[in-house]
Design a protein around this motif. Structure first.
Motif, PDB file in Angstrom:
ATOM      1  N   ARG A  92      39.816  39.278  35.176  1.00  0.00           N
ATOM      2  CA  ARG A  92      40.163  40.646  35.550  1.00  0.00           C
ATOM      3  C   ARG A  92      41.170  41.247  34.564  1.00  0.00           C
ATOM      4  N   ARG A  93      42.195  40.483  34.220  1.00  0.00           N
ATOM      5  CA  ARG A  93      43.188  40.994  33.278  1.00  0.00           C
ATOM      6  C   ARG A  93      42.559  41.278  31.915  1.00  0.00           C
ATOM      7  N   LYS A  94      41.663  40.415  31.500  1.00  0.00           N
ATOM      8  CA  LYS A  94      41.001  40.610  30.204  1.00  0.00           C
ATOM      9  C   LYS A  94      40.110  41.844  30.244  1.00  0.00           C
ATOM     10  N   LEU A  95      39.449  42.076  31.340  1.00  0.00           N
ATOM     11  CA  LEU A  95      38.599  43.266  31.460  1.00  0.00           C
ATOM     12  C   LEU A  95      39.458  44.524  31.512  1.00  0.00           C
ATOM     13  N   ASP A  96      40.597  44.453  32.181  1.00  0.00           N
ATOM     14  CA  ASP A  96      41.515  45.598  32.191  1.00  0.00           C
ATOM     15  C   ASP A  96      41.998  45.917  30.785  1.00  0.00           C
ATOM     16  N   LEU A  97      42.258  44.872  30.030  1.00  0.00           N
ATOM     17  CA  LEU A  97      42.679  45.059  28.646  1.00  0.00           C
ATOM     18  C   LEU A  97      41.583  45.766  27.842  1.00  0.00           C
ATOM     19  N   ALA A  98      40.345  45.345  28.045  1.00  0.00           N
ATOM     20  CA  ALA A  98      39.231  45.978  27.332  1.00  0.00           C
ATOM     21  C   ALA A  98      39.135  47.455  27.702  1.00  0.00           C
ATOM     22  N   ARG A  99      39.354  47.751  28.978  1.00  0.00           N
ATOM     23  CA  ARG A  99      39.247  49.143  29.419  1.00  0.00           C
ATOM     24  C   ARG A  99      40.417  49.973  28.909  1.00  0.00           C
ATOM     25  N   ALA A 161      33.697  36.842  25.519  1.00  0.00           N
ATOM     26  CA  ALA A 161      32.477  37.574  25.152  1.00  0.00           C
ATOM     27  C   ALA A 161      32.162  38.649  26.185  1.00  0.00           C
ATOM     28  N   LEU A 162      32.218  38.267  27.453  1.00  0.00           N
ATOM     29  CA  LEU A 162      31.776  39.188  28.498  1.00  0.00           C
ATOM     30  C   LEU A 162      32.742  40.346  28.696  1.00  0.00           C
ATOM     31  N   THR A 163      34.023  40.112  28.518  1.00  0.00           N
ATOM     32  CA  THR A 163      34.973  41.206  28.741  1.00  0.00           C
ATOM     33  C   THR A 163      35.069  42.104  27.511  1.00  0.00           C
ATOM     34  N   GLN A 164      35.208  41.503  26.336  1.00  0.00           N
ATOM     35  CA  GLN A 164      35.370  42.313  25.132  1.00  0.00           C
ATOM     36  C   GLN A 164      34.113  43.118  24.805  1.00  0.00           C
ATOM     37  N   HIS A 165      32.973  42.637  25.258  1.00  0.00           N
ATOM     38  CA  HIS A 165      31.731  43.367  25.028  1.00  0.00           C
ATOM     39  C   HIS A 165      31.845  44.820  25.483  1.00  0.00           C
ATOM     40  N   TYR A 166      32.523  45.025  26.610  1.00  0.00           N
ATOM     41  CA  TYR A 166      32.612  46.394  27.146  1.00  0.00           C
ATOM     42  C   TYR A 166      33.483  47.298  26.286  1.00  0.00           C
ATOM     43  N   ALA A 187      31.527  48.680  37.955  1.00  0.00           N
ATOM     44  CA  ALA A 187      30.345  47.827  38.103  1.00  0.00           C
ATOM     45  C   ALA A 187      30.495  46.554  37.275  1.00  0.00           C
ATOM     46  N   ALA A 188      31.095  46.686  36.094  1.00  0.00           N
ATOM     47  CA  ALA A 188      31.300  45.504  35.255  1.00  0.00           C
ATOM     48  C   ALA A 188      32.195  44.501  35.970  1.00  0.00           C
ATOM     49  N   ARG A 189      33.238  45.004  36.566  1.00  0.00           N
ATOM     50  CA  ARG A 189      34.190  44.143  37.259  1.00  0.00           C
ATOM     51  C   ARG A 189      33.510  43.376  38.386  1.00  0.00           C
ATOM     52  N   GLU A 190      32.725  44.094  39.155  1.00  0.00           N
ATOM     53  CA  GLU A 190      32.023  43.453  40.267  1.00  0.00           C
ATOM     54  C   GLU A 190      31.033  42.424  39.749  1.00  0.00           C
ATOM     55  N   TYR A 191      30.293  42.795  38.704  1.00  0.00           N
ATOM     56  CA  TYR A 191      29.313  41.873  38.133  1.00  0.00           C
ATOM     57  C   TYR A 191      29.992  40.603  37.634  1.00  0.00           C
ATOM     58  N   LEU A 192      31.074  40.759  36.891  1.00  0.00           N
ATOM     59  CA  LEU A 192      31.733  39.582  36.319  1.00  0.00           C
ATOM     60  C   LEU A 192      32.366  38.711  37.396  1.00  0.00           C
ATOM     61  N   GLU A 193      32.856  39.335  38.442  1.00  0.00           N
ATOM     62  CA  GLU A 193      33.429  38.529  39.522  1.00  0.00           C
ATOM     63  C   GLU A 193      32.341  37.676  40.171  1.00  0.00           C
ATOM     64  N   THR A 194      31.213  38.282  40.446  1.00  0.00           N
ATOM     65  CA  THR A 194      30.086  37.521  41.003  1.00  0.00           C
ATOM     66  C   THR A 194      29.687  36.387  40.066  1.00  0.00           C
ATOM     67  N   LEU A 195      29.538  36.749  38.777  1.00  0.00           N
ATOM     68  CA  LEU A 195      29.104  35.748  37.798  1.00  0.00           C
ATOM     69  C   LEU A 195      30.034  34.545  37.791  1.00  0.00           C
ATOM     70  N   PHE A 196      31.326  34.802  37.681  1.00  0.00           N
ATOM     71  CA  PHE A 196      32.238  33.663  37.528  1.00  0.00           C
ATOM     72  C   PHE A 196      32.449  32.918  38.853  1.00  0.00           C
TER      73      PHE A 196
ATOM     74  N   ILE B 156      21.626  42.162  31.668  1.00  0.00           N
ATOM     75  CA  ILE B 156      21.161  42.186  30.273  1.00  0.00           C
ATOM     76  C   ILE B 156      22.354  42.239  29.320  1.00  0.00           C
ATOM     77  N   PHE B 157      23.349  43.053  29.646  1.00  0.00           N
ATOM     78  CA  PHE B 157      24.565  43.073  28.816  1.00  0.00           C
ATOM     79  C   PHE B 157      25.141  41.667  28.670  1.00  0.00           C
ATOM     80  N   SER B 158      25.169  40.939  29.770  1.00  0.00           N
ATOM     81  CA  SER B 158      25.808  39.619  29.715  1.00  0.00           C
ATOM     82  C   SER B 158      25.011  38.679  28.824  1.00  0.00           C
ATOM     83  N   ILE B 159      23.713  38.832  28.780  1.00  0.00           N
ATOM     84  CA  ILE B 159      22.908  38.000  27.875  1.00  0.00           C
ATOM     85  C   ILE B 159      23.210  38.364  26.428  1.00  0.00           C
ATOM     86  N   TRP B 160      23.275  39.647  26.151  1.00  0.00           N
ATOM     87  CA  TRP B 160      23.627  40.072  24.784  1.00  0.00           C
ATOM     88  C   TRP B 160      25.004  39.554  24.396  1.00  0.00           C
TER      89      TRP B 160
END
Lengths: 202, 202
Positions: A92-99, A161-166, A187-196, B156-160
């Motif tokens: 979450r912190r890494k995704l906040d940083l990306a945003r 990879a997943l956070t910086q991508h955004y 949506a990214a946050r929710e997706y990544l939380e589910t994924l991890f 798909i983003f996560s795969i990329w």
DNA sequence: GGCGTTCTTGACGGGATGGTCAAAACAACG
DNA sequence: CGTTGTTTTGACCATCCCGTCAAGAACGCC
């Protein structure tokens, strides 16, 4: 001149670094020109070079000044917390940083993409050390059966990879989502939380 | 001159594009010089400009020539196959592409990082269309309960993100893994297969 | 206000770089 | 060979761009 001594120096050095971040992150080191940076900063080009010895000096000052901020989220991960919560917190912190700091993300991305000609030492040193240290913690958690057994370093790579991508591919993300200016991060946050969550469950 | 007419033209245009791929992927459009490309190609600079109208023309010829190859793995995903196998196959093909064509990956990464000034149209068009089309397939699979319900585009983003990371940030990957020249891809492949299996299981 | 220090800038030098051109070298074909 | 079309290149131009410099403007302190 590295430590600002007067108020004017502090203000102008900060102005220059902000402008440089804008320009370097948008076009890379080679693509940026001192004229552009001076223009964004609202200063003359010789004035830039009064505060920094060269274009290169501005760039390296930027990189080293931002590195700590960049590694903080990983440093913050505590060995004595709940493993899944600690890792989700890191994500979450890494995704906040990306945003919130996409320019910083793109600056580092640009640098590493080109083989990190000006950061190789710190990547092979401090960064690799930090990852090695955290990998030990991750491995302990796996040994204790508190998270699934995975390659610890690749686990960290996947978070990066997943956070910086955004941030780095923001243009593509928005173009492909086709949601006219809508913020893709919730949506990214929710997706990544589910994924991890799924990934880490033993 | 876009369609080669003689054997010499075909050979030299190919030589130039290969050299340009080398140089552009290493330093970006602005960072690359015609002299470098000419040097790598073993031709003189005026000779380059006999075959391509400008530096820009070489760059765009490269991008458009490689785009199809780049999108093929996603196109290949079949709606009538087994969902998990189709997706894992896509991940595997994309990772193979990262391993075998890192220069191409970095070329595109560079372009998108800078806001895709020369590819915006095709990203907003063909690429977004392809993702939209495949998202429908993914959503059907989710509706049928054959894979977990997730945001299809973020999937798909996560795969990329996860596959291209190994090409684009190769320098960092190798530095952090600290396995002196060992190929990081076998472990990456295993890690990603585990990740996506767990993620996709309903 | 006067004076030393800090800050600012217009003008310029020099090297790199994208691109041009005319002429030379080469290939193809009778 | 000789002629015609293709390919190659050395020399050159114009522009961009990093960095310098000397002189002027602003500041800070008495």
């Amino acid at each position: 001149m590295s430590q600002p001594r007067t108020r004017i120096q502090a203000r102008n050095q900060e102005t220059i670094l902000q402008a440089a971040l804008d320009v370097f992150s948008a076009t890379g080191f080679r693509g940026a020109t001192l004229d552009q940076i001076a223009d964004v900063a609202g200063l003359s080009k010789p004035n830039l070079l009064y505060y920094f010895a060269s274009k290169e000096a501005i760039y390296t000052a930027l990189l080293s000044g931002l590195l700590d901020t960049w590694l903080d989220p990983l440093r913050t991960m505590r060995a004595d917390g709940d493993p899944v919560q600690e890792l989700l917190g890191y994500v979450r912190r890494k995704l906040d940083l990306a945003r919130d700091y996409p320019r910083e993300s793109r600056l580092f991305a640009n640098e590493i993409l080109q083989g990190a000609p000006r950061m190789r030492a710190v990547i092979e040193g401090d960064l690799a050390d930090l990852v090695a240290e955290k990998s030990i913690v991750l491995t302990q958690w796996m040994d204790q059966g508190r998270i699934a057994r995975l390659h610890p370093v690749h686990l960290i790579f996947s978070i990066w990879a997943l956070t910086q991508h955004y941030a780095d591919f923001d243009m593509q993300v928005r173009a492909v989502l086709r949601e006219e200016g809508r913020d893709p991060y919730p949506a990214a946050r929710e997706y990544l939380e589910t994924l991890f969550r799924k990934l880490l469950t033993p």
